[in-house]
Motif scaffolding. Structure first.
Motif, PDB file in Angstrom:
ATOM      1  N   ILE A 197       0.853  -1.187   0.000  1.00 18.84           N
ATOM      2  CA  ILE A 197       0.000   0.000   0.000  1.00 18.84           C
ATOM      3  C   ILE A 197       0.889   1.237   0.000  1.00 18.84           C
ATOM      4  CG2 ILE A 197      -1.856   1.235   1.194  1.00 18.84           C
ATOM      5  CD1 ILE A 197      -2.422  -1.365   2.742  1.00 18.84           C
ATOM      6  N   GLN A 198       0.522   2.218  -0.819  1.00 13.28           N
ATOM      7  CA  GLN A 198       1.190   3.516  -0.795  1.00 13.28           C
ATOM      8  C   GLN A 198       0.125   4.590  -0.644  1.00 13.28           C
ATOM      9  OE1 GLN A 198       4.932   4.043  -3.094  1.00 13.28           O
ATOM     10  NE2 GLN A 198       4.120   2.404  -4.393  1.00 13.28           N
ATOM     11  N   MET A 199       0.290   5.448   0.334  1.00 15.87           N
ATOM     12  CA  MET A 199      -0.690   6.500   0.587  1.00 15.87           C
ATOM     13  C   MET A 199       0.015   7.837   0.747  1.00 15.87           C
ATOM     14  SD  MET A 199      -1.757   5.328   4.500  1.00 15.87           S
ATOM     15  CE  MET A 199      -2.008   3.622   4.013  1.00 15.87           C
ATOM     16  N   HIS A 200      -0.682   8.884   0.357  1.00 17.24           N
ATOM     17  CA  HIS A 200      -0.084  10.202   0.494  1.00 17.24           C
ATOM     18  C   HIS A 200      -1.151  11.289   0.531  1.00 17.24           C
ATOM     19  CE1 HIS A 200      -0.707  10.051  -3.905  1.00 17.24           C
ATOM     20  NE2 HIS A 200      -0.816  11.368  -3.815  1.00 17.24           N
ATOM     21  N   ASN A 201      -0.778  12.418   1.109  1.00 14.67           N
ATOM     22  CA  ASN A 201      -1.567  13.640   1.002  1.00 14.67           C
ATOM     23  C   ASN A 201      -0.584  14.751   0.682  1.00 14.67           C
ATOM     24  OD1 ASN A 201      -0.317  14.256   3.425  1.00 14.67           O
ATOM     25  ND2 ASN A 201      -2.193  14.291   4.637  1.00 14.67           N
ATOM     26  N   GLN A 202      -0.937  15.988   0.947  1.00  9.11           N
ATOM     27  CA  GLN A 202      -0.064  17.088   0.573  1.00  9.11           C
ATOM     28  C   GLN A 202       1.239  17.112   1.362  1.00  9.11           C
ATOM     29  OE1 GLN A 202      -2.437  20.644   0.951  1.00  9.11           O
ATOM     30  NE2 GLN A 202      -3.332  20.404  -1.069  1.00  9.11           N
ATOM     31  N   ASN A 203       1.232  16.519   2.529  1.00  7.41           N
ATOM     32  CA  ASN A 203       2.396  16.628   3.396  1.00  7.41           C
ATOM     33  C   ASN A 203       3.117  15.323   3.700  1.00  7.41           C
ATOM     34  OD1 ASN A 203       1.942  19.497   3.906  1.00  7.41           O
ATOM     35  ND2 ASN A 203       0.167  18.826   5.082  1.00  7.41           N
ATOM     36  N   TYR A 204       2.432  14.191   3.591  1.00 10.71           N
ATOM     37  CA  TYR A 204       3.005  12.939   4.051  1.00 10.71           C
ATOM     38  C   TYR A 204       2.951  11.858   2.986  1.00 10.71           C
ATOM     39  CZ  TYR A 204       1.990  15.360   8.401  1.00 10.71           C
ATOM     40  OH  TYR A 204       1.899  16.309   9.379  1.00 10.71           O
ATOM     41  N   LYS A 205       3.906  10.950   3.036  1.00 11.40           N
ATOM     42  CA  LYS A 205       3.921   9.755   2.198  1.00 11.40           C
ATOM     43  C   LYS A 205       4.189   8.557   3.102  1.00 11.40           C
ATOM     44  CE  LYS A 205       5.657  12.016  -1.983  1.00 11.40           C
ATOM     45  NZ  LYS A 205       6.745  12.032  -3.011  1.00 11.40           N
ATOM     46  N   VAL A 206       3.365   7.507   2.932  1.00 17.36           N
ATOM     47  CA  VAL A 206       3.511   6.304   3.745  1.00 17.36           C
ATOM     48  C   VAL A 206       3.475   5.083   2.836  1.00 17.36           C
ATOM     49  CG1 VAL A 206       2.568   4.923   5.638  1.00 17.36           C
ATOM     50  CG2 VAL A 206       2.365   7.424   5.702  1.00 17.36           C
ATOM     51  N   LYS A 207       4.419   4.183   3.020  1.00 20.10           N
ATOM     52  CA  LYS A 207       4.470   2.932   2.265  1.00 20.10           C
ATOM     53  C   LYS A 207       4.405   1.765   3.241  1.00 20.10           C
ATOM     54  CE  LYS A 207       7.436   0.337  -0.941  1.00 20.10           C
ATOM     55  NZ  LYS A 207       8.724   0.387  -1.686  1.00 20.10           N
TER      56      LYS A 207
END
Length: 215
Positions: A197-207
């Motif tokens: 899973i890869q998720m992100h918003n304007q400030n963060y990225k999480v894998k």
């Protein structure tokens, strides 16, 4: 250490029988109606498959997951191994590796979440979001990740966008200003659970890489 704890919190937040007989004389076979034949033979659409899959996932209330997480915020980031035990609305998550000199232990329930860092220091709040705000002043929808990690939308939030693959699993989900991409599923398990899973918003990225999952 403070940023390491915050990164950990980013993820805090389960299918005819054939009848035969002896007859004295051949009988004319009954032809199935077009409607019955269509229902029996046509393939399920991704949306229909998703409804079945979603029902299975919603019936999962207890599970254990092992994997790795990498998270970045601007120029800051890190990675760690984790073991996540979910028991209804309560959870226990232990992180191992570069996030701390030892391990970081997160426990939570509907009314409280606490973190014990590698130095034994305790932090507490009513919700993961409140703890994030308390420790660093960040406002993030952390609780939803409990559902996203299983391939489910957060039932408490509006779905802004949703894409399904041919098997009826989520391939992309947009909620709470986060975009969650499901790159790979483990189909050796039933129901199929995300493996990457890869998720992100304007400030963060999480894998997230999920190596093992069990109920």
């Amino acid at each position: 250490m403070r940023n390491h704890i915050l990164i950990c919190l980013l993820i805090v937040i389960g299918i005819s029988g054939l009848l035969t007989g002896c007859v004295s004389a051949p009988q004319k076979k009954t032809q199935p109606t077009m409607q019955a034949e269509t229902k029996a033979e046509r393939a399920l659409t991704p949306e229909e498959l998703w409804m079945l899959h979603e029902k299975q996932l919603k019936n999962i209330h207890q599970w254990k997951m092992e994997g790795r997480i990498a998270a970045t915020h601007g120029q800051e980031g890190g990675n760690a191994s984790f073991v996540w035990n979910q028991m209804g609305d309560s959870y226990q998550i232990r992180f191992f590796g570069p996030f701390g000199a030892g391990s970081i232990y997160v426990t939570g329930s509907p009314n409280q979440v606490s973190v014990v860092d590698g130095n034994g220091k305790h932090h507490q709040a009513r919700t993961p979001e409140e703890l994030m705000q308390k420790v660093a002043g960040w406002q993030l929808p952390i609780s939803g990740i409990r559902y996203w990690i299983l391939g489910l939308p957060n039932p408490a939030a509006t779905i802004s966008g949703r894409l399904l693959n041919q098997k009826g699993h989520l391939s992309q989900l947009t909620q709470l200003n986060w975009i969650v991409n499901y790159d790979r599923y483990n189909l050796n398990k039933s129901p199929g659970i995300p493996a990457k899973i890869q998720m992100h918003n304007q400030n963060y990225k999480v894998k997230l890489i999920i190596k093992d999952w069990s109920q």
